[in-house]
Design a protein around this motif. Structure first.
Motif, PDB file in Angstrom:
ATOM      1  N   LEU A  26       8.793 -21.262 -29.165  1.00  0.00           N
ATOM      2  CA  LEU A  26       8.779 -20.291 -28.070  1.00  0.00           C
ATOM      3  C   LEU A  26      10.125 -19.580 -27.945  1.00  0.00           C
ATOM      4  O   LEU A  26      10.176 -18.384 -27.637  1.00  0.00           O
ATOM      5  CB  LEU A  26       8.392 -20.966 -26.759  1.00  0.00           C
ATOM      6  N   GLY A  27      11.209 -20.299 -28.217  1.00  0.00           N
ATOM      7  CA  GLY A  27      12.531 -19.668 -28.196  1.00  0.00           C
ATOM      8  C   GLY A  27      12.655 -18.586 -29.256  1.00  0.00           C
ATOM      9  O   GLY A  27      13.205 -17.515 -29.004  1.00  0.00           O
ATOM     10  N   ALA A  28      12.139 -18.857 -30.441  1.00  0.00           N
ATOM     11  CA  ALA A  28      12.173 -17.856 -31.511  1.00  0.00           C
ATOM     12  C   ALA A  28      11.359 -16.627 -31.128  1.00  0.00           C
ATOM     13  O   ALA A  28      11.804 -15.491 -31.336  1.00  0.00           O
ATOM     14  CB  ALA A  28      11.634 -18.462 -32.809  1.00  0.00           C
ATOM     15  N   ARG A  29      10.212 -16.849 -30.567  1.00  0.00           N
ATOM     16  CA  ARG A  29       9.385 -15.717 -30.142  1.00  0.00           C
ATOM     17  C   ARG A  29      10.111 -14.890 -29.088  1.00  0.00           C
ATOM     18  O   ARG A  29      10.060 -13.664 -29.105  1.00  0.00           O
ATOM     19  CB  ARG A  29       8.039 -16.210 -29.623  1.00  0.00           C
ATOM     20  N   GLY A  30      10.777 -15.569 -28.179  1.00  0.00           N
ATOM     21  CA  GLY A  30      11.544 -14.867 -27.161  1.00  0.00           C
ATOM     22  C   GLY A  30      12.689 -14.063 -27.745  1.00  0.00           C
ATOM     23  O   GLY A  30      13.117 -13.064 -27.168  1.00  0.00           O
ATOM     24  N   ALA A  31      13.186 -14.486 -28.901  1.00  0.00           N
ATOM     25  CA  ALA A  31      14.272 -13.784 -29.579  1.00  0.00           C
ATOM     26  C   ALA A  31      13.753 -12.728 -30.551  1.00  0.00           C
ATOM     27  O   ALA A  31      14.530 -12.100 -31.254  1.00  0.00           O
ATOM     28  CB  ALA A  31      15.151 -14.788 -30.323  1.00  0.00           C
ATOM     29  N   GLY A  32      12.437 -12.560 -30.603  1.00  0.00           N
ATOM     30  CA  GLY A  32      11.865 -11.537 -31.466  1.00  0.00           C
ATOM     31  C   GLY A  32      11.466 -12.001 -32.849  1.00  0.00           C
ATOM     32  O   GLY A  32      11.285 -11.202 -33.760  1.00  0.00           O
ATOM     33  N   ILE A  33      11.318 -13.314 -33.022  1.00  0.00           N
ATOM     34  CA  ILE A  33      10.865 -13.864 -34.312  1.00  0.00           C
ATOM     35  C   ILE A  33       9.430 -14.353 -34.119  1.00  0.00           C
ATOM     36  O   ILE A  33       9.205 -15.436 -33.574  1.00  0.00           O
ATOM     37  CB  ILE A  33      11.770 -15.032 -34.775  1.00  0.00           C
ATOM     38  N   PRO A  34       8.446 -13.581 -34.548  1.00  0.00           N
ATOM     39  CA  PRO A  34       7.057 -13.954 -34.274  1.00  0.00           C
ATOM     40  C   PRO A  34       6.482 -15.031 -35.193  1.00  0.00           C
ATOM     41  O   PRO A  34       5.539 -15.706 -34.832  1.00  0.00           O
ATOM     42  CB  PRO A  34       6.294 -12.639 -34.455  1.00  0.00           C
ATOM     43  N   ARG A  35       7.067 -15.202 -36.393  1.00  0.00           N
ATOM     44  CA  ARG A  35       6.519 -16.175 -37.341  1.00  0.00           C
ATOM     45  C   ARG A  35       7.303 -17.476 -37.258  1.00  0.00           C
ATOM     46  O   ARG A  35       8.535 -17.472 -37.224  1.00  0.00           O
ATOM     47  CB  ARG A  35       6.569 -15.629 -38.768  1.00  0.00           C
ATOM     48  N   ALA A  36       6.568 -18.589 -37.253  1.00  0.00           N
ATOM     49  CA  ALA A  36       7.217 -19.891 -37.122  1.00  0.00           C
ATOM     50  C   ALA A  36       6.328 -20.986 -37.690  1.00  0.00           C
ATOM     51  O   ALA A  36       5.116 -20.811 -37.833  1.00  0.00           O
ATOM     52  CB  ALA A  36       7.516 -20.181 -35.658  1.00  0.00           C
ATOM     53  N   VAL A  37       6.951 -22.111 -37.981  1.00  0.00           N
ATOM     54  CA  VAL A  37       6.255 -23.323 -38.440  1.00  0.00           C
ATOM     55  C   VAL A  37       6.788 -24.474 -37.602  1.00  0.00           C
ATOM     56  O   VAL A  37       7.996 -24.636 -37.453  1.00  0.00           O
ATOM     57  CB  VAL A  37       6.515 -23.603 -39.941  1.00  0.00           C
TER      58      VAL A  37
END
Length: 71
Positions: A26-37
């Motif tokens: 969720l932190g990555a998404r908040g920073a503008g990184i939509p892809r994650a594992v």
């Protein structure tokens, strides 16, 4: 955001790999990184909106599903 800034990268060019859904994904998404594992070694979570792996040995196949053009 700071890591993206320092790497001179855009969020769409990055993939977050983390072991905490709340902090990392969720932190990555908040920073503008939509892809994650999500790495869930204990199989404690059921998450539908992000690939979940139980071992880093499964990371290459998860990344291939997220970014087929990287192969």
């Amino acid at each position: 955001r700071l890591a993206l800034e320092r790497a001179k990268a855009k969020g769409l060019d990055a993939i977050m790999i983390g072991d905490s859904y709340e902090r990392d994904i969720l932190g990555a998404r908040g920073a503008g990184i939509p892809r994650a594992v999500l790495v869930d070694r204990h199989r404690a979570r059921t998450i539908d909106d992000v690939p979940v792996i139980t071992s880093l040995s499964a990371l290459p196949s998860a990344l291939a599903r997220l970014a087929p053009s990287m192969n």
